[in-house]
Design an enzyme around this catalytic site. Structure first.
Site: not given
Ligand code: AHR
Length: 561
Positions: A227, A360
């Site tokens: 990110e 994610e």
């Molecule tokens: O999964 C939790 C958080 O969500 C992670 O650390 C981040 O990459 C995302 O914003």
């Protein structure tokens, strides 16, 4: 399970459809006219002669961040623990995870990764430093959580070797996320050297041998930052591209075909994708980018608010119909996100050498249902989440030519987990069962699958809204056809006629994950409240007719003649 309203609803639907004179297709419209006049209200067409691509086992991946109760307590209980463990790793989790064939596991973050020094997690455990965890001051901490535990001050007991051992035990490939925000590029190369340099070559290879790995660990997948538009450094796409180029220039491969993954967009931010790809195209370095990571979470966007990080979320277990559908509708944007980014990637990478990595994804609810106080952003997992997982995994399968890897967030005790674990308590969530059912798709050939089904109607902020009805994917492995289907409707059974084009069903078996109530979930006290059950499957002609219960995920295993 038969909905008592089913007959009435079905009649109501069929007459409305006849009046409208249409059918309902989620995918390319070519078959609409041909499919419209069917006796069942829904139809699924599996086109065996239209292969999409091989479903990479890496699509069935998981995410382990050093966050709350994921690592400490969730996975790592320590070698001296009374909780059954293999080299300090929770045995029940190892056994259950191995069964669903995890393709890949991403570690150590997430946001944590860009603050992590990999050197803290090697060497003798008792000598490793204790460090402040990235998440120490997160707003979501429960007021009664311990302030001094390993979740806030990391003893670094679980480092590279422990993670590599965990991956080996469960049969997954490791996928490391390298720190781009707070460590120099050389530290990234040194981490690669520690993991992959041949035995007896370098000082780091010798260190690795002392840590129990004489032979290289052989890590193929490396994320270059996480990110980077946010917690990974607040870069703009061009600046991040410059950093990416610096970190990925002349990385020694040690004979491993490295899969370098760039920190891609949040949801639909195609500007991030276009500008990053544009810069790499200008610097002629696109060839280094094996994967482009996209993140997409679903949290309740309705309720009169915009995307407010903390206040906009709703409860994981107590939800009304609007909140139920809203989460699923948002998760189901996955398909349009994949298509949008893929199209933009194609502007500079027309041969599509770089694939998408959705590392994610999952539902993200408000705090309040954590399995224990220190399980930061831990949450319960209901049948709604199982439906969300089914919708998402089917989408990945249908786009097997584009999505090379994915990771549900996160493995245990955090967000959309497969497991809840605390001390000697352990249970599987409904999401686990979906991964178990879908494992049969791994490595098989995805074939084009079209679902025509009444759309699901609901009211969102007082406005009538729809989301798609039945959704599914199919894959072929020799004469074995696996068809998975999700019915997102909270209260409607959907009957579908399943036509197999290019083959004939000789026999079929089925298994369904459903519950009388979509709020159903497993707990430490009642760990088997939600479990898949075998269902009878009726052959009709060369195909099948099947009823899909409300809020359900079904797998049909079909032997072709
Ligand atoms: O999964 C939790 C958080 O969500 C992670 O650390 C981040 O990459 C995302 O914003």
């Amino acid at each position: 399970m038969q909905d008592p309203e089913y007959g009435t609803n079905r009649r109501r639907f069929l007459s409305a459809a006849a009046a409208a004179g249409t059918a309902w297709l989620t995918s390319p419209g070519a078959l609409i006219t041909r499919l419209s006049a069917q006796s069942s209200e829904s139809r699924i067409d599996v086109l065996l002669n239209e292969p999409v691509g091989t479903i990479a086992p890496e699509i069935y991946g998981h995410f382990v961040e050093n966050l709350g109760g994921v690592v400490y307590d969730g996975i790592w209980v320590g070698e001296g623990s009374s909780i059954p463990n293999v080299n300090g790793i929770r045995t029940r989790l190892v056994d259950a995870l191995r069964k669903v064939k995890p393709g890949v596991i991403r570690w150590p973050g997430g946001c944590f990764a860009d603050q992590y020094d990999w050197r803290d997690g090697i060497g003798p455990r008792e000598k490793r430093p204790k460090r402040t965890n990235f998440w120490v001051d997160a707003d979501e901490w429960s007021k009664t959580a311990r302030r001094d535990g390993p979740q806030r001050y990391d003893p670094n007991e679980f480092g590279t070797g422990e993670f590599a051992r965990f991956c080996k035990l469960v049969g997954a490939q490791p996928y490391f996320a390298a720190n781009l925000r707070s460590l120099p590029a050389q530290e990234f190369w040194r981490w690669v050297e520690y993991c992959n340099s041949p035995a007896n070559t370098t000082t780091l290879a010798a260190q690795r041998a002392t840590d129990g790995f004489t032979e290289p660990i052989g890590v193929r997948y490396w994320g270059v930052g996480n990110e980077s538009w946010g917690c990974g450094g607040n870069f703009d796409p061009e600046d991040y591209a410059t950093e990416f180029n610096r970190y990925t220039a002349w990385v020694p491969s040690y004979g491993v075909r490295l899969g370098l993954v760039g920190s891609g967009p949040n949801d639909g931010n195609v500007d991030w994708t276009r500008r990053f790809f544009g810069k790499l195209s200008r610097t002629n370095t696109l060839g280094r980018l094996w994967g482009w990571a996209m993140h997409h979470y679903a949290w309740n966007a309705s309720g009169g608010r915009t995307r407010d990080w903390l206040t906009g979320k709703r409860d994981a277990v107590k939800f009304d119909a609007e909140q139920y559908y809203d989460i699923l509708r948002e998760a189901d944007e996955m398909e349009s996100l994949i298509e949008a980014h893929w199209a933009v990637m194609g502007e500079t990478d027309p041969r599509h050498r770089t694939k998408l990595v959705v590392d994610e994804w999952g539902a993200w609810y408000a705090s309040g249902t954590e399995p224990f106080q220190e399980a930061l952003i831990g949450q319960q997992n209901t049948m709604r989440d199982a439906v969300l997982a089914g919708l998402t995994l089917d989408t990945f399968n249908r786009h097997a030519d584009k999505v090379a890897m994915a990771a549900v967030a996160q493995l245990v005790n955090c967000l959309q987990s497969l497991f809840l674990a605390h001390e000697d308590k352990f249970c599987l969530t409904p999401t686990y069962h979906v991964f178990d059912m879908f494992a049969a798709h791994q490595g098989a050939r995805s074939v084009r699958t079209l679902c025509a089904s009444p759309s699901t109607q609901y009211s969102r902020n007082g406005t009538p809204t729809t989301m798609r009805g039945l959704n599914g994917s199919a894959s072929l492995n020799a004469s074995l056809l696996t068809l998975t289907v999700t019915n997102p409707s909270m209260d409607q059974v959907r009957e579908a006629e399943i036509q197999i084009h290019g083959g004939t069903a000789r026999s079929a078996t089925g298994v369904t994950l459903a519950a009388a109530d979509p709020h159903a979930h497993n707990t430490f006290e009642d760990p088997r409240a939600v479990e898949p059950k075998p269902v009878a499957v009726a052959l009709k002609g060369s195909g099948i007719v099947h009823q899909f219960p409300p809020a359900s995920v079904t797998k049909l295993t079909i032997i072709l003649g």
